[in-house]
Design an enzyme around this catalytic site. Structure first.
Site, PDB file in Angstrom:
ATOM      1  CG  ASN A  84      -1.772   7.569   3.575  1.00 40.20           C
ATOM      2  OD1 ASN A  84      -2.476   6.711   4.105  1.00 40.20           O
ATOM      3  ND2 ASN A  84      -2.178   8.276   2.553  1.00 40.20           N
ATOM      4  CG  PHE A 107      -8.304  -1.003   8.310  1.00 39.20           C
ATOM      5  CD1 PHE A 107      -8.536  -1.775   7.171  1.00 39.20           C
ATOM      6  CD2 PHE A 107      -8.989  -1.332   9.464  1.00 39.20           C
ATOM      7  CE1 PHE A 107      -9.432  -2.834   7.189  1.00 39.20           C
ATOM      8  CE2 PHE A 107      -9.898  -2.392   9.492  1.00 39.20           C
ATOM      9  CZ  PHE A 107     -10.113  -3.141   8.348  1.00 39.20           C
ATOM     10  CG  HIS A 108      -1.584   0.938   5.112  1.00 39.47           C
ATOM     11  ND1 HIS A 108      -0.899   1.659   4.179  1.00 39.47           N
ATOM     12  CD2 HIS A 108      -2.218  -0.064   4.437  1.00 39.47           C
ATOM     13  CE1 HIS A 108      -1.102   1.122   2.973  1.00 39.47           C
ATOM     14  NE2 HIS A 108      -1.884   0.081   3.113  1.00 39.47           N
ATOM     15  CG  HIS A 109      -4.446   3.925   2.685  1.00 41.59           C
ATOM     16  ND1 HIS A 109      -3.300   4.503   2.179  1.00 41.59           N
ATOM     17  CD2 HIS A 109      -4.597   2.755   2.004  1.00 41.59           C
ATOM     18  CE1 HIS A 109      -2.792   3.724   1.237  1.00 41.59           C
ATOM     19  NE2 HIS A 109      -3.546   2.658   1.121  1.00 41.59           N
ATOM     20  CB  CYS A 110      -7.645   4.951   8.669  1.00 43.66           C
ATOM     21  SG  CYS A 110      -8.857   5.864   9.651  1.00 43.66           S
TER      22      CYS A 110
END
Length: 316
Positions: free
Chosen positions: A165, A141-144
């Site tokens: 991000n 879950f790399h957008h968190c």
């Protein structure tokens, strides 16, 4: 006082360091069909691996749900409290009708699966160190980040496993963390603050195909590991690069994705660096089959095994 988690436990050597739970899958009165993400892909991957006789239910590691105390290691209490509002979860998951549902249902049917996948990534991080490799069939879950969710990512599992991000923001000033990212320059990352945390950026154009993509992956993974020798590689193995993906904008074939994973594992194994793989994004129904085929290929090539640890003899 250090946080004590129940997510780490001793796993029998008879188990693969492959982490999964049936609780990963999100199915609720058809709401999951309102987002391009296949919210049942994780179970499909496991079914394919089971059909191919690689695993059985007894030989995979059961993920546990991350508790609030686990999540507070990275997340702010303010952010976790915001998830008690259905409209916030609707915005993060990009499923607007969730706004209309009572939060207890949103917690049970949407956030619990994501918390369980987060627990799976944390568990897989320990397994990677212990066994030399691990795969969480969910997560990524790399957008968190600690105080902000988005892009279907409600919890910062990668940050939690080490200490998107999202994780770019979390590791902005942390010199111990080296982020390498290969992405379509025209769509990601829009977060210019997070982008500054990426130490090695490989920016691609619309429609990039296998040959250029795989050459750049191999060159830059080797290049990054010539600069640093990490304690562990966290490999965000998204399939949104697949040709036809509505969000990725690249033109990588299924065989290209399988080859990409092989390249990354080959380099990691040859340098005796533990590797944790998470499956991350991918917005087509065929991605589950590709992920399963990639894991099978890693096994067939000798890069993953139940008892594998330490170095692998294949050259880079």
């Amino acid at each position: 006082m250090p946080h004590t988690t129940k997510l780490y436990e001793d796993i029998p050597s008879t188990c693969w360091p492959i982490v999964y739970s049936t609780d990963y899958n999100i199915t609720f009165i058809g709401l999951e069909k309102l987002h391009p993400f296949d919210s049942g892909k994780w179970g499909k991957v496991i079914n394919f691996l089971r059909d191919e006789k690689l695993i059985t239910d007894d030989t995979i590691v059961a993920a546990k749900e991350a508790t609030e105390e686990d999540l507070l290691v990275v997340h702010t209490r303010r952010y976790l409290n915001k998830l008690k509002w259905s409209y916030v979860v609707a915005t993060i998951t990009e499923i607007p009708p969730l706004f209309l549902l009572p939060n207890f249902l949103v917690q049970r049917r949407v956030l619990k699966p994501l918390r369980t996948q987060t627990g799976g990534t944390i568990m897989a991080g320990k397994l990677a160190i212990d066994r030399g490799w691990a795969i969480n069939v969910g997560g990524g879950f790399h957008h968190c980040s600690s105080d902000k969710g988005g892009g279907f990512c409600a919890y910062a599992d990668i940050t939690l496993a080490i200490k998107g991000n999202g994780h770019g923001r979390d590791f902005m000033d942390d010199k111990r963390v080296y982020i390498m990212d290969v992405y379509n320059r025209h769509i990601y990352p829009g977060d210019t603050i997070a982008k500054r945390a990426i130490k090695r950026r490989i920016e691609l154009d619309w429609g990039t195909e296998d040959k250029e993509y795989l050459e750049k992956v191999e060159t830059h993974v080797k290049g990054a590991l010539n600069e640093i020798t990490p304690d562990v590689i966290v490999y965000n193995a998204g399939t949104d690069i697949l040709d036809g993906d509505p969000l990725g904008g690249l033109s990588i074939s299924p065989q290209g994705i399988i080859k990409r994973d092989e390249i990354v594992f080959r380099i990691a194994r040859s340098r005796s660096i533990p590797i944790l793989m998470v499956t991350s994004g991918g917005y087509q129904k065929r991605t589950a089959r590709i992920i399963a085929d990639s894991i099978l290929n890693l096994h067939n090539q000798g890069f993953i095994d139940k008892t594998l640890s330490g170095s692998h003899d294949s050259g880079i």
